[in-house]
Design a protein around this motif. Structure first.
Motif, PDB file in Angstrom:
ATOM      1  N   ASN A   1       8.299   6.770 -10.362  1.00 11.70           N
ATOM      2  CA  ASN A   1       9.440   5.889 -10.133  1.00 11.70           C
ATOM      3  C   ASN A   1      10.675   6.599  -9.631  1.00 11.70           C
ATOM      4  OD1 ASN A   1       8.684   3.381 -10.651  1.00 11.70           O
ATOM      5  ND2 ASN A   1      10.043   3.080 -12.398  1.00 11.70           N
ATOM      6  N   ALA A   2      10.507   7.881  -9.281  1.00 10.85           N
ATOM      7  CA  ALA A   2      11.691   8.674  -8.953  1.00 10.85           C
ATOM      8  C   ALA A   2      12.167   8.400  -7.535  1.00 10.85           C
ATOM      9  CB  ALA A   2      11.355  10.155  -9.104  1.00 10.85           C
ATOM     10  N   VAL A   3      13.477   8.319  -7.397  1.00  9.89           N
ATOM     11  CA  VAL A   3      14.098   8.359  -6.076  1.00  9.89           C
ATOM     12  C   VAL A   3      14.925   9.635  -6.056  1.00  9.89           C
ATOM     13  CG1 VAL A   3      15.829   7.291  -4.575  1.00  9.89           C
ATOM     14  CG2 VAL A   3      14.141   5.868  -5.725  1.00  9.89           C
ATOM     15  N   PHE A   4      14.673  10.480  -5.065  1.00  8.49           N
ATOM     16  CA  PHE A   4      15.391  11.744  -4.988  1.00  8.49           C
ATOM     17  C   PHE A   4      16.719  11.540  -4.285  1.00  8.49           C
ATOM     18  CE2 PHE A   4      10.853  12.722  -5.107  1.00  8.49           C
ATOM     19  CZ  PHE A   4      10.838  13.364  -6.338  1.00  8.49           C
ATOM     20  N   THR A   5      17.678  12.372  -4.673  1.00 12.44           N
ATOM     21  CA  THR A   5      19.000  12.183  -4.123  1.00 12.44           C
ATOM     22  C   THR A   5      19.507  13.503  -3.544  1.00 12.44           C
ATOM     23  OG1 THR A   5      21.231  11.536  -4.712  1.00 12.44           O
ATOM     24  CG2 THR A   5      19.924  12.436  -6.460  1.00 12.44           C
ATOM     25  N   ARG A   6      20.192  13.423  -2.427  1.00 13.05           N
ATOM     26  CA  ARG A   6      20.751  14.611  -1.765  1.00 13.05           C
ATOM     27  C   ARG A   6      22.230  14.345  -1.523  1.00 13.05           C
ATOM     28  NH1 ARG A   6      16.022  15.987  -2.706  1.00 13.05           N
ATOM     29  NH2 ARG A   6      14.271  15.884  -1.291  1.00 13.05           N
ATOM     30  N   GLY A   7      23.052  15.321  -1.890  1.00 12.90           N
ATOM     31  CA  GLY A   7      24.483  15.166  -1.649  1.00 12.90           C
ATOM     32  C   GLY A   7      24.809  15.603  -0.228  1.00 12.90           C
ATOM     33  N   LEU A   8      25.306  14.663   0.564  1.00  8.90           N
ATOM     34  CA  LEU A   8      25.562  14.938   1.978  1.00  8.90           C
ATOM     35  C   LEU A   8      27.003  15.415   2.183  1.00  8.90           C
ATOM     36  CD1 LEU A   8      24.561  14.710   4.938  1.00  8.90           C
ATOM     37  CD2 LEU A   8      25.376  12.347   4.916  1.00  8.90           C
ATOM     38  N   ILE A   9      27.140  16.601   2.730  1.00 10.25           N
ATOM     39  CA  ILE A   9      28.473  17.128   3.038  1.00 10.25           C
ATOM     40  C   ILE A   9      28.606  17.213   4.556  1.00 10.25           C
ATOM     41  CG2 ILE A   9      30.128  19.001   2.602  1.00 10.25           C
ATOM     42  CD1 ILE A   9      28.310  19.896   0.249  1.00 10.25           C
ATOM     43  N   GLU A  10      29.465  16.374   5.106  1.00 10.12           N
ATOM     44  CA  GLU A  10      29.642  16.317   6.561  1.00 10.12           C
ATOM     45  C   GLU A  10      30.691  17.366   6.921  1.00 10.12           C
ATOM     46  OE1 GLU A  10      28.645  11.543   6.590  1.00 10.12           O
ATOM     47  OE2 GLU A  10      30.641  12.255   6.074  1.00 10.12           O
ATOM     48  N   ILE A  11      30.217  18.541   7.358  1.00  8.84           N
ATOM     49  CA  ILE A  11      31.127  19.696   7.399  1.00  8.84           C
ATOM     50  C   ILE A  11      32.022  19.741   8.635  1.00  8.84           C
ATOM     51  CG2 ILE A  11      29.555  21.017   5.909  1.00  8.84           C
ATOM     52  CD1 ILE A  11      28.882  22.796   8.243  1.00  8.84           C
TER      53      ILE A  11
ATOM     54  N   ARG B   1       2.937   6.097  -2.851  1.00  5.57           N
ATOM     55  CA  ARG B   1       4.118   6.862  -3.243  1.00  5.57           C
ATOM     56  C   ARG B   1       4.203   6.961  -4.764  1.00  5.57           C
ATOM     57  NH1 ARG B   1       9.183   3.751  -2.546  1.00  5.57           N
ATOM     58  NH2 ARG B   1       8.096   2.851  -4.321  1.00  5.57           N
ATOM     59  N   ARG B   2       3.919   5.863  -5.439  1.00  4.67           N
ATOM     60  CA  ARG B   2       3.961   5.844  -6.908  1.00  4.67           C
ATOM     61  C   ARG B   2       2.957   6.829  -7.504  1.00  4.67           C
ATOM     62  NH1 ARG B   2       6.566   2.136  -9.918  1.00  4.67           N
ATOM     63  NH2 ARG B   2       6.820   0.725  -8.159  1.00  4.67           N
ATOM     64  N   GLU B   3       1.781   6.940  -6.877  1.00  2.68           N
ATOM     65  CA  GLU B   3       0.777   7.874  -7.382  1.00  2.68           C
ATOM     66  C   GLU B   3       1.278   9.317  -7.317  1.00  2.68           C
ATOM     67  OE1 GLU B   3      -2.906   4.967  -6.045  1.00  2.68           O
ATOM     68  OE2 GLU B   3      -2.673   6.891  -5.001  1.00  2.68           O
ATOM     69  N   ILE B   4       2.109   9.608  -6.327  1.00  7.69           N
ATOM     70  CA  ILE B   4       2.594  10.984  -6.166  1.00  7.69           C
ATOM     71  C   ILE B   4       3.912  11.210  -6.896  1.00  7.69           C
ATOM     72  CG2 ILE B   4       3.236  12.759  -4.479  1.00  7.69           C
ATOM     73  CD1 ILE B   4       1.566  11.184  -2.414  1.00  7.69           C
TER      74      ILE B   4
ATOM     75  N   ALA C   1       0.832  -1.202   0.000  1.00 10.10           N
ATOM     76  CA  ALA C   1       0.000   0.000   0.000  1.00 10.10           C
ATOM     77  C   ALA C   1       0.874   1.264   0.000  1.00 10.10           C
ATOM     78  CB  ALA C   1      -0.924  -0.011   1.218  1.00 10.10           C
ATOM     79  N   ALA C   2       1.999   1.209   0.723  1.00  6.11           N
ATOM     80  CA  ALA C   2       2.900   2.366   0.800  1.00  6.11           C
ATOM     81  C   ALA C   2       3.504   2.665  -0.567  1.00  6.11           C
ATOM     82  CB  ALA C   2       4.014   2.095   1.825  1.00  6.11           C
ATOM     83  N   VAL C   3       3.963   1.625  -1.258  1.00  2.00           N
ATOM     84  CA  VAL C   3       4.571   1.808  -2.583  1.00  2.00           C
ATOM     85  C   VAL C   3       3.520   2.333  -3.560  1.00  2.00           C
ATOM     86  CG1 VAL C   3       5.522   0.517  -4.548  1.00  2.00           C
ATOM     87  CG2 VAL C   3       6.450   0.173  -2.249  1.00  2.00           C
ATOM     88  N   LYS C   4       2.302   1.888  -3.420  1.00  2.00           N
ATOM     89  CA  LYS C   4       1.234   2.348  -4.312  1.00  2.00           C
ATOM     90  C   LYS C   4       0.965   3.848  -4.135  1.00  2.00           C
ATOM     91  CE  LYS C   4      -3.479   1.089  -5.725  1.00  2.00           C
ATOM     92  NZ  LYS C   4      -4.440   1.930  -4.965  1.00  2.00           N
TER      93      LYS C   4
ATOM     94  N   GLY D   1       8.837   1.803   1.027  1.00  2.00           N
ATOM     95  CA  GLY D   1       8.126   3.088   0.956  1.00  2.00           C
ATOM     96  C   GLY D   1       8.994   4.327   1.021  1.00  2.00           C
ATOM     97  N   ALA D   2      10.306   4.181   1.216  1.00  2.00           N
ATOM     98  CA  ALA D   2      11.196   5.353   1.209  1.00  2.00           C
ATOM     99  C   ALA D   2      11.345   5.868  -0.221  1.00  2.00           C
ATOM    100  CB  ALA D   2      12.558   4.981   1.793  1.00  2.00           C
ATOM    101  N   ASN D   3      11.802   7.138  -0.374  1.00  2.00           N
ATOM    102  CA  ASN D   3      11.979   7.660  -1.731  1.00  2.00           C
ATOM    103  C   ASN D   3      13.137   8.649  -1.850  1.00  2.00           C
ATOM    104  OD1 ASN D   3      10.712   9.723  -0.331  1.00  2.00           O
ATOM    105  ND2 ASN D   3       9.438  10.367  -2.044  1.00  2.00           N
ATOM    106  N   VAL D   4      14.079   8.587  -0.923  1.00  2.00           N
ATOM    107  CA  VAL D   4      15.224   9.487  -0.954  1.00  2.00           C
ATOM    108  C   VAL D   4      16.473   8.680  -0.590  1.00  2.00           C
ATOM    109  CG1 VAL D   4      16.306  11.490   0.191  1.00  2.00           C
ATOM    110  CG2 VAL D   4      13.840  11.499  -0.235  1.00  2.00           C
TER     111      VAL D   4
END
Ligand code: SAH
Length: 350
Positions: A52-62, A46-49, A41-44, A292-295
């Protein structure tokens, strides 16, 4: 599936909320069948919104210099074995430049609470990243600061702020932190950030010491009412130089279960499959996405300092170059039918 469990699962899927006691009941009575039902149900939703995209964030540990002494954390001030570092503004900017070339459109600056990173220094770095890369979002994850400070950083161009609430239960909070830290101040910070206009992320560790289904139910009820834009959850992983070194790590199974529940509570939330999840299982991040995650948040820190930002033991991705780290995750996502998106990946507000 037991009748009451099935009834609660159906209601969660249909109404996106449950009573606190009901969350605890679901957690206590979970099974493989329930986990699959919720993940599907979670994947469904998420897919509606998000498709198929997974967002990506570049992590800089400062930097890993920290005035706090969170009992679970490997960079707590009492850890005399931690090899401390801080990146210069120039180093941070070149991580962002390199990340931009690799396709990142969000940069997350995370670090310990270090007085060196004054409002003036941080604002300068934030505004310079935004000047060089106006199509990017800047996320800060620098801990508790004053409302004025959050406002100054927002005015300098910061778009988002990650501050895990760690636990929504004040008694539990005080068992995980030294007496000088307070749950009330953590909550004050989160409210200020939201009021100022940041996209805000809260979150917690799964399987932290003293956590039971009762505390987790508080966390879920908190997420339901706070409605964060992002929510970072990952397993607690013990660090050998902390008082919690002998405590067991959180599990893949419970983390994935909670990822599905959080997706169902708040369908549009940006939900990372964390590095900690990848640390406790070789395919942890893939399994997080399938729950159900997307990042995903690959590491952009200079390789020379990567192994020093050691919040917990055996942290992955400390050896690779940034390009390798991104490429590896892109491949992992493709292996399960998802694609890394090249855009800021803002929350879709319906
Ligand atoms: N100083 C910043 C950034 C903290 S590090 C802040 O206070 O927000 C980011 C997150 O790492 C923390 O919020 C915590 O939830 C997580 N973390 C710390 N120690 C950990 C451990 N031993 N296992 C798993 N996660 C941990």
């Amino acid at each position: 599936m037991e009748k009451r469990v099935a009834e609660l699962a159906d209601r969660l899927v249909a109404e996106h909320c449950l009573e606190k006691e009901e969350y605890a009941f679901l957690i206590d009575h979970r099974s493989e069948a329930l986990a699959s039902r919720l993940a599907e149900a979670a994947v469904k939703v998420r897919r509606e919104i998000y498709g198929n995209a997974v967002f990506t964030r570049g992590l800089i540990e400062i930097g890993n210099i920290c005035k706090n002494d969170c009992i679970y954390c490997g960079i707590r001030r009492s850890n005399g074995n931690c090899d401390r570092y801080r990146l210069t503004p120039e180093q941070i900017l070149s991580c962002a430049d390199e990340g931009y070339e690799l396709g990142f459109r969000t940069f997350v600056m995370q670090g310990g609470e270090d007085a060196y990173f004054t409002d003036e220094r941080l604002s300068g770095i934030v505004s310079e990243i935004k000047r060089r890369h106006p199509d990017c979002a800047v996320t800060l994850s620098m801990g508790e600061r004053s409302r004025e400070s959050y406002q100054t950083l927002f005015d300098a161009g910061a778009d988002r702020y990650l501050l895990r609430h760690e636990t929504a239960d004040p008694v539990h909070y005080h068992r995980l932190h030294p007496p000088e830290m307070s749950w009330e101040n953590r909550m004050r910070c989160l409210r200020d950030l939201q009021e100022i206009g940041y996209q805000v992320g809260c979150g917690f560790m799964v399987g932290s010491p003293y956590q039971t289904s009762r505390e987790l139910a508080e966390d879920l009820a908190f997420i339901e009412s706070f409605r964060p834009d992002m929510c970072g959850i990952g397993p607690f992983v013990p660090h050998h130089d902390t008082p919690f070194s002998d405590q067991p790590a959180g599990t893949l199974e419970l983390t994935c279960f909670l990822l599905s529940v959080i997706r169902l509570i708040h369908p549009a939330v940006l939900l990372p499959a964390t590095t900690a999840l990848g640390t406790i299982h070789p395919r942890g991040r893939e399994l997080g996405i399938l729950a159900g995650a997307n990042v995903v948040m690959p590491n952009l820190s200079p390789t020379a300092v990567r192994n020093k930002y050691e919040l917990y033991d055996n942290k992955i991705c400390t050896g690779e170059e940034s390009a390798q780290c991104r490429g590896c995750l892109a491949q992992r996502m493709r292996s399960i039918g998802y694609e890394l998106a090249v855009d800021r990946g803002d929350i879709r507000r319906s």
